[in-house]
Design a protein around this motif. Sequence first.
Motif, mmCIF file in Angstrom:
data_model
loop_
_atom_site.group_PDB
_atom_site.id
_atom_site.type_symbol
_atom_site.label_atom_id
_atom_site.label_comp_id
_atom_site.label_asym_id
_atom_site.label_seq_id
_atom_site.Cartn_x
_atom_site.Cartn_y
_atom_site.Cartn_z
ATOM 1 N N GLN A 253 -29.904 -14.376 36.771
ATOM 2 C CA GLN A 253 -29.991 -14.494 35.323
ATOM 3 C C GLN A 253 -29.410 -13.272 34.620
ATOM 4 O O GLN A 253 -28.731 -13.397 33.599
ATOM 5 N N ALA A 254 -29.678 -12.084 35.169
ATOM 6 C CA ALA A 254 -29.134 -10.871 34.550
ATOM 7 C C ALA A 254 -27.610 -10.870 34.592
ATOM 8 O O ALA A 254 -26.955 -10.437 33.636
ATOM 9 N N ASN A 255 -27.029 -11.363 35.678
ATOM 10 C CA ASN A 255 -25.575 -11.490 35.739
ATOM 11 C C ASN A 255 -25.059 -12.469 34.688
ATOM 12 O O ASN A 255 -24.042 -12.229 34.039
ATOM 13 N N MET A 256 -25.763 -13.596 34.515
ATOM 14 C CA MET A 256 -25.365 -14.564 33.498
ATOM 15 C C MET A 256 -25.487 -13.951 32.089
ATOM 16 O O MET A 256 -24.655 -14.216 31.215
ATOM 17 N N ASP A 257 -26.509 -13.119 31.879
ATOM 18 C CA ASP A 257 -26.684 -12.461 30.581
ATOM 19 C C ASP A 257 -25.497 -11.555 30.259
ATOM 20 O O ASP A 257 -25.084 -11.442 29.093
ATOM 21 N N ILE A 258 -24.966 -10.903 31.287
ATOM 22 C CA ILE A 258 -23.839 -9.999 31.069
ATOM 23 C C ILE A 258 -22.612 -10.774 30.600
ATOM 24 O O ILE A 258 -21.821 -10.281 29.783
ATOM 25 N N ILE A 259 -22.437 -11.981 31.101
ATOM 26 C CA ILE A 259 -21.306 -12.799 30.655
ATOM 27 C C ILE A 259 -21.395 -13.049 29.154
ATOM 28 O O ILE A 259 -20.403 -12.936 28.424
ATOM 29 N N ASP A 260 -22.585 -13.373 28.680
ATOM 30 C CA ASP A 260 -22.759 -13.687 27.258
ATOM 31 C C ASP A 260 -22.581 -12.460 26.367
ATOM 32 O O ASP A 260 -22.114 -12.568 25.233
ATOM 33 N N ALA A 261 -22.960 -11.294 26.890
ATOM 34 C CA ALA A 261 -22.819 -10.019 26.153
ATOM 35 C C ALA A 261 -23.567 -10.018 24.832
ATOM 36 O O ALA A 261 -23.232 -9.254 23.915
ATOM 37 N N ASP A 262 -24.578 -10.873 24.696
ATOM 38 C CA ASP A 262 -25.355 -10.924 23.459
ATOM 39 C C ASP A 262 -26.412 -9.823 23.415
ATOM 40 O O ASP A 262 -26.539 -9.100 22.426
ATOM 41 N N GLU A 263 -27.156 -9.688 24.511
ATOM 42 C CA GLU A 263 -28.253 -8.730 24.535
ATOM 43 C C GLU A 263 -27.831 -7.360 25.052
ATOM 44 O O GLU A 263 -28.362 -6.337 24.640
ATOM 45 N N MET A 264 -26.895 -7.319 25.996
ATOM 46 C CA MET A 264 -26.362 -6.053 26.481
ATOM 47 C C MET A 264 -24.865 -6.199 26.702
ATOM 48 O O MET A 264 -24.427 -7.032 27.493
ATOM 49 N N ASN A 265 -24.106 -5.381 26.026
ATOM 50 C CA ASN A 265 -22.655 -5.501 26.051
ATOM 51 C C ASN A 265 -22.058 -4.408 26.931
ATOM 52 O O ASN A 265 -22.182 -3.216 26.628
ATOM 53 N N LEU A 266 -21.404 -4.803 28.018
ATOM 54 C CA LEU A 266 -20.729 -3.838 28.882
ATOM 55 C C LEU A 266 -19.275 -3.624 28.477
ATOM 56 O O LEU A 266 -18.557 -2.866 29.126
ATOM 57 N N PHE A 267 -18.847 -4.297 27.433
ATOM 58 C CA PHE A 267 -17.433 -4.296 27.082
ATOM 59 C C PHE A 267 -17.139 -3.567 25.772
ATOM 60 O O PHE A 267 -16.038 -3.656 25.236
ATOM 61 N N ASP A 268 -18.118 -2.818 25.232
ATOM 62 C CA ASP A 268 -17.934 -2.207 23.919
ATOM 63 C C ASP A 268 -17.247 -0.841 23.976
ATOM 64 O O ASP A 268 -16.867 -0.287 22.957
ATOM 65 N N ASN A 269 -17.127 -0.258 25.180
ATOM 66 C CA ASN A 269 -16.452 1.031 25.353
ATOM 67 C C ASN A 269 -17.096 2.153 24.540
ATOM 68 O O ASN A 269 -16.428 3.125 24.177
ATOM 69 N N ASP A 270 -18.373 2.019 24.259
ATOM 70 C CA ASP A 270 -19.104 3.083 23.573
ATOM 71 C C ASP A 270 -19.321 4.227 24.562
ATOM 72 O O ASP A 270 -20.033 4.074 25.555
ATOM 73 N N ALA A 271 -18.715 5.369 24.293
ATOM 74 C CA ALA A 271 -18.791 6.493 25.230
ATOM 75 C C ALA A 271 -20.213 7.007 25.406
ATOM 76 O O ALA A 271 -20.530 7.646 26.413
ATOM 77 N N ASN A 272 -21.086 6.727 24.431
ATOM 78 C CA ASN A 272 -22.461 7.224 24.507
ATOM 79 C C ASN A 272 -23.341 6.395 25.427
ATOM 80 O O ASN A 272 -24.403 6.859 25.859
ATOM 81 N N THR A 273 -22.930 5.154 25.704
ATOM 82 C CA THR A 273 -23.755 4.283 26.550
ATOM 83 C C THR A 273 -22.930 3.608 27.641
ATOM 84 O O THR A 273 -23.342 2.581 28.178
ATOM 85 N N ARG A 274 -21.813 4.165 27.979
ATOM 86 C CA ARG A 274 -20.952 3.560 28.996
ATOM 87 C C ARG A 274 -21.637 3.594 30.366
ATOM 88 O O ARG A 274 -22.344 4.541 30.700
ATOM 89 N N VAL A 275 -21.410 2.545 31.143
ATOM 90 C CA VAL A 275 -21.933 2.500 32.508
ATOM 91 C C VAL A 275 -20.798 2.874 33.451
ATOM 92 O O VAL A 275 -19.733 2.253 33.450
ATOM 93 N N TYR A 276 -21.042 3.892 34.260
ATOM 94 C CA TYR A 276 -20.027 4.414 35.163
ATOM 95 C C TYR A 276 -20.218 3.853 36.562
ATOM 96 O O TYR A 276 -21.343 3.602 36.995
ATOM 97 N N SER A 277 -19.113 3.692 37.275
ATOM 98 C CA SER A 277 -19.175 3.131 38.609
ATOM 99 C C SER A 277 -17.982 3.619 39.415
ATOM 100 O O SER A 277 -17.180 4.431 38.941
#
Length: 374
Positions: A253-277
């Motif tokens: 479900q969490a993976n499906m949530d990421i697709i929607d990007a409604d509740e948590m957006n991994l695609f906003d490129n906000d340097a203050n909250t970026r997820v590094y990998s």
Amino acid sequence: MSTKIVAMILAGGKGTRLESLTKKIAKPAVSFAAKYHIIDFPLSNCANSGINTVGVLTQYESTFLDAYLGSGDKWGMNGVHSLLTSLAPKQTEEGMSWYRGTADAIYQNTDFLDEEDPDYVLVLSGDHIYKTTYSDMINLHIESGADATISVIEVDPKEASRFGIMAVNKNDVIVEFQEKPKKPKSNLASMGVYIFTWKVLKKYLKDDAKDEQSDHDFGKNIIPNMLNSGKKLQAYRFTGYWRDVGTLASLHQANMDIIDADEMNLFDNDANTRVYSEDTNSVPQYIGTNGYIGHSIANQGAVILGHVTDCVISNEAFIAENAVCTKCVIMEGARVEHGAKVHNAIIAPGTIIEPREEINLDSDEVVLISRRVK
């Protein structure tokens, strides 16, 4: 940060509810959202909060996780004034002393914390998905004069009995703690994110270590003991996206949530909250002439010749011609062969779905498909 904070990430759980996904690797090392591992989220949160001393407490199947942590450069923690280190159970004259619980894991690393000499210790779980900075929570802890501050999130009252529940007064000071109560007194659930004043926590850890009846757990022992002895426990209300991905259904479900990007957006490129990998250095993804990908995420190296909808596709995954995948989490190196159809599934790394095989069609239940290639 001007105040000395050390973060301790609990990453030693077996993760048995994720079945074969955690047979050879620790739960925080499991793939998530096509290009990440679960551990990337708390580590990135620390990096974005300016916390530059982090201990990752490992235990079960930690080889891959240790290698992945490396020098900490993925999260900017490999500098002269920063430190990311893996902390395994210590070998003693009596043999290996496994971590007996979450509190015992911190207690066994008292020497590490004393050497770093922090004012405050931030205790995190290594298997939660959320983006944040901890600055507001730390400031609340300091300004309120609390001995411990616990991050809480409002949950559906019908689900509250699954969590540690906090009852608070008008100032959000915790007045009662219930561990998975049958009749919850509130819907404020503990997220397993704690800030402690180190000198206070150290005393309670020492006392807990001497108690042979204790489970050596923060939720079951340390928090209730501090509350019962009159220490000030402050609640910090978290309002963003947060998921515990300890089960197959919650991971899916969490993976499906990421697709929607409604509740948590991994695609906003906000340097203050970026997820590094880690960059996999793969070739570009490829979508064939007859390939289709809709409402999905695909990482580098993925080859899509078939039809994919509502899917999360990791690096080096392969979807053959005439294959159909819907609502699937397709992990690294997995292959869905010609004419196969898969629905509502997690396909483990390296798994092969045979030609024309049909799996879980029209089912609402999430299934794990794991076939290790020799």
